[in-house]
Design an enzyme around this catalytic site. Structure first.
Site, PDB file in Angstrom:
ATOM      1  N   THR A  40      14.455  21.428  43.341  1.00  0.00           N
ATOM      2  CA  THR A  40      15.398  20.947  42.324  1.00  0.00           C
ATOM      3  C   THR A  40      15.444  21.900  41.131  1.00  0.00           C
ATOM      4  OG1 THR A  40      14.911  18.684  42.966  1.00  0.00           O
ATOM      5  CG2 THR A  40      15.940  18.973  40.832  1.00  0.00           C
ATOM      6  N   HIS A  43      17.561  24.825  41.878  1.00  0.00           N
ATOM      7  CA  HIS A  43      18.994  24.511  41.758  1.00  0.00           C
ATOM      8  C   HIS A  43      19.420  24.555  40.294  1.00  0.00           C
ATOM      9  CE1 HIS A  43      18.782  23.546  45.855  1.00  0.00           C
ATOM     10  NE2 HIS A  43      18.470  22.271  45.777  1.00  0.00           N
ATOM     11  N   CYS A 100      15.245  -2.880  41.952  1.00  0.00           N
ATOM     12  CA  CYS A 100      13.921  -3.042  41.342  1.00  0.00           C
ATOM     13  C   CYS A 100      13.365  -4.434  41.615  1.00  0.00           C
ATOM     14  CB  CYS A 100      13.986  -2.805  39.837  1.00  0.00           C
ATOM     15  SG  CYS A 100      14.120  -1.063  39.415  1.00  0.00           S
ATOM     16  N   ILE A 296      14.902   9.418  53.207  1.00  0.00           N
ATOM     17  CA  ILE A 296      13.701   9.484  52.362  1.00  0.00           C
ATOM     18  C   ILE A 296      14.050  10.075  51.004  1.00  0.00           C
ATOM     19  CG2 ILE A 296      11.365  10.449  52.124  1.00  0.00           C
ATOM     20  CD1 ILE A 296      11.688   8.439  54.453  1.00  0.00           C
TER      21      ILE A 296
HETATM   22 ZN   LIG Z   1      16.298  -0.729  38.711  1.00  0.00          ZN
HETATM   23 ZN   LIG Z   2      10.320  17.763  42.975  1.00  0.00          ZN
END
Ligand SMILES: [Zn+2]
Ligand SMILES: [Zn+2]
Length: 355
Positions: A40, A43, A100, A296
């Protein structure tokens, strides 16, 4: 303090002086002891198409894989003390949305990611919600502690939920030998996989050697094997194919190979990120094969972290993970670190807080 700041919407970043972060009542202030570079971050550094669309807050301090020492705690912090050694779960969640509240925090609808949506860890200090501070064994090497986050990605790909089928005695393929693929091999061997097959793009000797070091029973070069790759793996499993395939390369060919080498009723975890949409023959790959497919992202909060802790307590496993860190360089040389990863001649690159 010094920090690596993405100050403009273009290639690169600047190392500049910024204010030390002010923590909120439920946050802790952490002094960085080690960080590591993630895909990341590349990027963001390169400012590729993904970064251009994804990054809303500029300027931003990026970086998210970290280990450090708590130097200050907010008024409402109860579980963390000054002096604690911590790493960061990088998904900062709201604890109130549908996900959540239904045990899927890692895909919180209102998630903020450290170093992507809010200031990250390529700095001398950073602020972190108490909930996201994972307390480390004080004796663990900070470099290793910093790569628990991507190690958690590997673990989640292997164990995406409770009561997933056993790994012990199973044949597993890991497609892609980047850092997460490499760590996945080590995890699979620790969990008692029968045979682990690793595939690496090109003729990448560094990564192929590391895959062997991680304990892969067979390491196949995608370039050398060509069209024989799937057959070579299927043949090595008495013609059955693998029970589990982990796609960790982001290469469309590898996805198709993953399903081709999968035994009917087997399971695929998809972790690699693809540049474009991918064509797949769903009838034969998934439907008639009765395949189970997991996407994932992140780590289960916080089951995966406990699994990572348990694995790292084993000296033989720890040694392997240590070997994935091929470079430790001062953070002032971050550009060199980025280039090392882009050249694919590195495993994990750890940045030490030397400004
Ligand atoms: Zn949340
Ligand atoms: Zn990472």
């Amino acid at each position: 303090m010094s920090a690596v700041v993405k100050s403009k919407r273009q290639f690169g970043a600047d190392i500049i002086k910024v204010n030390t972060p002010k923590i909120k009542e439920s946050e802790v202030l952490v002094e960085v002891e080690a960080t590591s570079i993630c895909g990341t971050d590349i990027h963001i550094w390169d400012w590729n198409e993904w970064a251009q669309h994804r990054m809303k807050k500029i300027p931003i301090i990026f970086g998210h894989e970290v280990a450090g020492k708590v130097v200050e705690i907010g008024k409402n912090v109860t579980g963390i003390q000054v002096g604690d050694r911590v790493s960061a779960e990088t998904h900062i969640v709201d604890n109130t949305c549908y996900q959540c509240r239904t045990d899927r925090k890692h895909v919180c609808k209102n998630m903020e990611i450290l170093g992507v949506d809010r200031d990250g860890v390529f700095a001398e200090q950073f602020a972190l919600p108490e909930e996201n501070a994972w307390r480390n064994d004080p004796h663990i090497d900070p470099g290793i502690a910093s790569i628990q986050e991507p190690l958690g990605n590997a673990v989640q790909a292997i164990l995406p939920k409770e009561h997933v089928e056993d790994i012990a005695g199973k044949n597993v393929a890991v497609l892609g030998a980047g850092p997460i693929g490499l760590m996945a091999i080590a995890v699979l061997k620790e969990l008692g996989a029968a045979q682990v097959f690793a595939t690496a793009g090109g003729l990448n000797k560094v990564r192929m050697d590391l895959a062997k070091r991680m304990g892969a029973d067979m390491v196949l070069s995608v370039k050398e094997e060509g069209n024989r790759l799937v057959k070579s793996i299927v043949d090595a499993t008495e013609g059955n194919g693998v029970d589990v395939a982990l796609e960790m390369s982001g290469d469309p060919h590898a996805v198709r190979q993953a399903f081709d080498m999968l035994t009917p009723g087997g399971r695929v975890s998809l972790l690699g990120i693809f540049e474009n949409s991918v064509e797949l023959d769903l009838n034969n790959a998934v439907v008639f094969k009765s395949a189970t497919v997991y996407g994932i992202t992140g780590r289960r909060m916080f089951e995966t972290w406990f699994q990572v802790r348990g694995l790292l307590a084993k000296p033989s496993f720890l040694e392997k993970i240590e070997a994935v860190i091929t470079h430790r360089i001062p953070i002032r040389d971050i550009e060199k670190g980025m280039n090392l990863i882009k050249s694919k001649q590195a495993g994990k690159v750890v940045l030490e807080p030397k400004w």
